[in-house]
Design a protein around this motif. Structure first.
Motif, PDB file in Angstrom:
ATOM      1  N   VAL A 192      51.106 -53.410  80.299  1.00 16.67           N
ATOM      2  CA  VAL A 192      49.897 -52.630  80.565  1.00 16.67           C
ATOM      3  C   VAL A 192      49.647 -51.669  79.410  1.00 16.67           C
ATOM      4  N   LEU A 193      48.432 -51.723  78.855  1.00 15.84           N
ATOM      5  CA  LEU A 193      48.024 -50.802  77.798  1.00 15.84           C
ATOM      6  C   LEU A 193      47.192 -49.678  78.416  1.00 15.84           C
ATOM      7  N   PHE A 194      47.019 -48.575  77.685  1.00 20.17           N
ATOM      8  CA  PHE A 194      46.348 -47.423  78.266  1.00 20.17           C
ATOM      9  C   PHE A 194      45.533 -46.661  77.241  1.00 20.17           C
ATOM     10  N   ARG A 195      44.681 -45.809  77.786  1.00 14.36           N
ATOM     11  CA  ARG A 195      43.923 -44.827  77.001  1.00 14.36           C
ATOM     12  C   ARG A 195      43.804 -43.579  77.863  1.00 14.36           C
ATOM     13  N   VAL A 196      44.221 -42.446  77.334  1.00 22.39           N
ATOM     14  CA  VAL A 196      44.091 -41.166  78.025  1.00 22.39           C
ATOM     15  C   VAL A 196      43.093 -40.337  77.221  1.00 22.39           C
ATOM     16  N   GLU A 197      41.973 -39.988  77.860  1.00 19.72           N
ATOM     17  CA  GLU A 197      40.923 -39.231  77.196  1.00 19.72           C
ATOM     18  C   GLU A 197      40.865 -37.820  77.763  1.00 19.72           C
ATOM     19  N   THR A 229      39.868 -48.889  74.454  1.00 19.21           N
ATOM     20  CA  THR A 229      39.633 -49.845  75.533  1.00 19.21           C
ATOM     21  C   THR A 229      38.781 -51.007  75.027  1.00 19.21           C
ATOM     22  N   PRO A 230      39.279 -52.258  75.143  1.00 18.11           N
ATOM     23  CA  PRO A 230      38.493 -53.410  74.695  1.00 18.11           C
ATOM     24  C   PRO A 230      37.362 -53.728  75.672  1.00 18.11           C
ATOM     25  N   GLN A 231      36.361 -54.400  75.176  1.00 18.76           N
ATOM     26  CA  GLN A 231      35.233 -54.825  76.007  1.00 18.76           C
ATOM     27  C   GLN A 231      35.603 -56.094  76.775  1.00 18.76           C
ATOM     28  N   GLY A 232      35.091 -56.219  77.981  1.00 15.58           N
ATOM     29  CA  GLY A 232      35.226 -57.459  78.732  1.00 15.58           C
ATOM     30  C   GLY A 232      36.558 -57.688  79.415  1.00 15.58           C
ATOM     31  N   VAL A 233      37.361 -56.657  79.601  1.00 16.82           N
ATOM     32  CA  VAL A 233      38.622 -56.821  80.316  1.00 16.82           C
ATOM     33  C   VAL A 233      38.559 -56.015  81.604  1.00 16.82           C
ATOM     34  N   SER A 234      39.313 -56.440  82.597  1.00 13.37           N
ATOM     35  CA  SER A 234      39.414 -55.677  83.832  1.00 13.37           C
ATOM     36  C   SER A 234      40.224 -54.419  83.556  1.00 13.37           C
ATOM     37  N   THR A 235      39.729 -53.296  84.037  1.00 11.48           N
ATOM     38  CA  THR A 235      40.426 -52.037  83.823  1.00 11.48           C
ATOM     39  C   THR A 235      40.603 -51.308  85.146  1.00 11.48           C
ATOM     40  N   GLY A 236      41.559 -50.412  85.141  1.00 14.76           N
ATOM     41  CA  GLY A 236      41.736 -49.478  86.241  1.00 14.76           C
ATOM     42  C   GLY A 236      41.588 -48.077  85.679  1.00 14.76           C
ATOM     43  N   THR A 237      40.982 -47.172  86.446  1.00 10.79           N
ATOM     44  CA  THR A 237      40.762 -45.829  85.943  1.00 10.79           C
ATOM     45  C   THR A 237      41.133 -44.790  86.988  1.00 10.79           C
ATOM     46  N   ALA A 238      41.467 -43.620  86.488  1.00  5.13           N
ATOM     47  CA  ALA A 238      41.700 -42.453  87.338  1.00  5.13           C
ATOM     48  C   ALA A 238      41.274 -41.228  86.543  1.00  5.13           C
ATOM     49  N   THR A 239      40.682 -40.276  87.220  1.00 11.07           N
ATOM     50  CA  THR A 239      40.252 -39.037  86.581  1.00 11.07           C
ATOM     51  C   THR A 239      40.918 -37.870  87.289  1.00 11.07           C
ATOM     52  N   VAL A 240      41.467 -36.958  86.482  1.00  8.52           N
ATOM     53  CA  VAL A 240      42.142 -35.783  87.024  1.00  8.52           C
ATOM     54  C   VAL A 240      41.412 -34.544  86.517  1.00  8.52           C
ATOM     55  N   PRO A 241      40.856 -33.733  87.432  1.00  5.89           N
ATOM     56  CA  PRO A 241      40.242 -32.492  86.982  1.00  5.89           C
ATOM     57  C   PRO A 241      41.316 -31.439  86.696  1.00  5.89           C
ATOM     58  N   THR A 242      41.120 -30.680  85.640  1.00  7.85           N
ATOM     59  CA  THR A 242      42.011 -29.566  85.327  1.00  7.85           C
ATOM     60  C   THR A 242      41.145 -28.330  85.108  1.00  7.85           C
ATOM     61  N   GLY A 243      41.744 -27.205  84.922  1.00  2.21           N
ATOM     62  CA  GLY A 243      40.998 -25.983  84.693  1.00  2.21           C
ATOM     63  C   GLY A 243      40.253 -25.966  83.382  1.00  2.21           C
ATOM     64  N   HIS A 244      40.600 -26.863  82.449  1.00  3.47           N
ATOM     65  CA  HIS A 244      39.979 -26.879  81.124  1.00  3.47           C
ATOM     66  C   HIS A 244      39.186 -28.148  80.862  1.00  3.47           C
ATOM     67  N   SER A 304      38.272 -32.486  82.448  1.00  2.24           N
ATOM     68  CA  SER A 304      38.830 -33.661  83.122  1.00  2.24           C
ATOM     69  C   SER A 304      39.612 -34.539  82.154  1.00  2.24           C
ATOM     70  N   VAL A 305      40.628 -35.191  82.698  1.00  2.00           N
ATOM     71  CA  VAL A 305      41.419 -36.166  81.956  1.00  2.00           C
ATOM     72  C   VAL A 305      41.172 -37.518  82.604  1.00  2.00           C
ATOM     73  N   ARG A 306      40.769 -38.484  81.792  1.00  2.00           N
ATOM     74  CA  ARG A 306      40.494 -39.842  82.298  1.00  2.00           C
ATOM     75  C   ARG A 306      41.557 -40.789  81.754  1.00  2.00           C
ATOM     76  N   ILE A 307      42.165 -41.538  82.676  1.00  2.00           N
ATOM     77  CA  ILE A 307      43.194 -42.512  82.317  1.00  2.00           C
ATOM     78  C   ILE A 307      42.638 -43.902  82.604  1.00  2.00           C
ATOM     79  N   THR A 308      42.650 -44.747  81.590  1.00  2.00           N
ATOM     80  CA  THR A 308      42.181 -46.126  81.727  1.00  2.00           C
ATOM     81  C   THR A 308      43.335 -47.047  81.363  1.00  2.00           C
ATOM     82  N   VAL A 309      43.582 -48.059  82.189  1.00  2.00           N
ATOM     83  CA  VAL A 309      44.671 -49.020  81.936  1.00  2.00           C
ATOM     84  C   VAL A 309      44.131 -50.434  82.054  1.00  2.00           C
ATOM     85  N   TRP A 310      44.786 -51.375  81.356  1.00  2.00           N
ATOM     86  CA  TRP A 310      44.423 -52.788  81.419  1.00  2.00           C
ATOM     87  C   TRP A 310      45.639 -53.608  81.003  1.00  2.00           C
TER      88      TRP A 310
END
Length: 134
Positions: free
Chosen positions: A94-99, A109-124, A126-132
């Motif tokens: 599994v590869l990832f991207r944390v923004e 993140t490559p185009q045309g692949v199935s991904t899973g995402t999660a977003t975590v709000p913080t005080g400063h 949001s952090v978005r995690i994308t995996v494929w």
């Protein structure tokens, strides 16, 4: 003039055979396989977000994610540690991207692949995690 007629039982056999073959073809060719990757990838992203959101910080802040997003300087300092931590959390295939608001780590993140995402709000921000899958 006499006409030849098929016996009714032969007509019934022919119709039954056509019906059985059409049902068998419907099962064999009819529906595509369901997408099982999406829900599993979403679970990987959510689990990674939950772990990072509860990890203790390395230098300061309440959690590792809050430390990373607190400032551009903190992000630059923690960039490689964050990447290494996410690599240890996820399976090898599994590869990832944390923004974050101050930058991103991981593979773009490559185009045309199935991904899973999660977003975590913080005080400063949001952090978005994308995996494929690799």
């Amino acid at each position: 003039m006499s006409r030849a007629q098929l016996p009714l039982s032969l007509v019934e056999v022919a119709l039954g055979t056509v019906l059985i073959l059409s049902v068998a073809l419907g099962f064999a060719l009819g529906t595509p396989a369901p997408d099982r990757q999406g829900p599993q990838l979403d679970a990987y992203a959510s689990d990674t977000a939950a772990i990072l959101a509860t990890d203790p910080p390395r230098h300061g802040g309440a959690t590792r994610l809050q430390e990373v997003v607190s400032s551009p300087t903190a992000f630059d300092r923690e960039r490689s540690a964050l990447s290494n931590r996410v690599t240890r959390i996820l399976p090898d295939n599994v590869l990832f991207r944390v923004e974050t608001p101050h930058g991103a780590v991981g593979t773009p993140t490559p185009q045309g692949v199935s991904t899973g995402t999660a977003t975590v709000p913080t005080g400063h921000g949001s952090v978005r995690i994308t995996v494929w899958y690799a």
